[in-house]
Design an enzyme around this catalytic site. Structure first.
Site, PDB file in Angstrom:
ATOM      1  CE1 TYR A  58      -4.440  13.780 -27.851  1.00  0.00           C
ATOM      2  CE2 TYR A  58      -6.169  12.162 -27.504  1.00  0.00           C
ATOM      3  CZ  TYR A  58      -5.134  12.926 -27.017  1.00  0.00           C
ATOM      4  OH  TYR A  58      -4.782  12.840 -25.691  1.00  0.00           O
ATOM      5  CG  ASN A 104       0.992  22.092 -23.689  1.00  0.00           C
ATOM      6  OD1 ASN A 104       1.661  23.114 -23.641  1.00  0.00           O
ATOM      7  ND2 ASN A 104      -0.257  22.046 -23.279  1.00  0.00           N
ATOM      8  CB  CYS A 119      -2.643  19.352 -23.733  1.00  0.00           C
ATOM      9  SG  CYS A 119      -1.706  19.292 -22.201  1.00  0.00           S
ATOM     10  CG  HIS A 120      -6.924  19.692 -19.220  1.00  0.00           C
ATOM     11  ND1 HIS A 120      -6.128  20.824 -19.212  1.00  0.00           N
ATOM     12  CD2 HIS A 120      -8.187  20.122 -18.945  1.00  0.00           C
ATOM     13  CE1 HIS A 120      -6.875  21.880 -18.937  1.00  0.00           C
ATOM     14  NE2 HIS A 120      -8.128  21.485 -18.768  1.00  0.00           N
ATOM     15  CD  GLU A 177     -11.238  22.950 -17.973  1.00  0.00           C
ATOM     16  OE1 GLU A 177     -11.835  22.698 -19.047  1.00  0.00           O
ATOM     17  OE2 GLU A 177     -10.049  23.329 -17.933  1.00  0.00           O
TER      18      GLU A 177
END
Length: 151
Positions: free
Chosen positions: A83, A106, A114-115, A141
């Site tokens: 952030y 979002n 945003c994750h 991911e």
């Protein structure tokens, strides 16, 4: 709103013509679709897609939130950013909490990832869909990125 099944539970997919305008967690049962966005989300969750190409439109949000969402959209698959780093990139290093609030607002999570935004020291904090969903997305991911790197 169309609904697709995912490892996160049912996702609501809101489209306007070819463009995605919303993704909602914990969607109620509804009609399914073969819209390109649904196909890409299924491929993403199947580990077959790492970059969304479906058009999307970020509706609403303040100028700051829209700037945060644009920064988030640039975070590569399998990577994270803090952030604070986004706040610094936007010219206000003290705005990490405001970045977190923007992430929470979002309208197109997963597609606008945003994750991939984490706390200082890469701590897993905050996610509008809940930390369990954030962990699932980051683990998916990481596993796909490792598989692609190490074959």
């Amino acid at each position: 709103m169309f609904v697709i099944e995912s490892p996160l539970g049912p996702l609501g997919l809101v489209v306007d013509g070819p463009a995605v305008v919303g993704v909602r967690f914990a969607a109620r049962p509804g009609p399914s679709t073969d819209h390109p966005a649904a196909e890409q989300l299924r491929a993403y969750f199947g580990g077959e897609l790492t970059d969304f190409t479906v058009p999307f439109e970020m509706r609403g949000g303040s100028e700051f939130e829209r700037a945060v969402w644009a920064e988030i959209a640039r975070v590569p698959y399998g990577e994270t950013i803090t952030y604070g780093a986004i706040a610094t990139a936007l010219g206000d290093p003290g705005a990490a909490r405001a970045v977190g609030t923007a992430c929470n607002r979002n309208p197109i999570p997963v597609i606008v990832p945003c994750h991939r935004v984490v706390g200082a020291g890469n701590k897993m904090v905050g996610f509008g869909g809940g930390l369990d969903r954030k962990r699932i997305l980051l683990e998916l991911e990481a596993a796909v990125a490792l598989q692609r790197a190490w074959g």
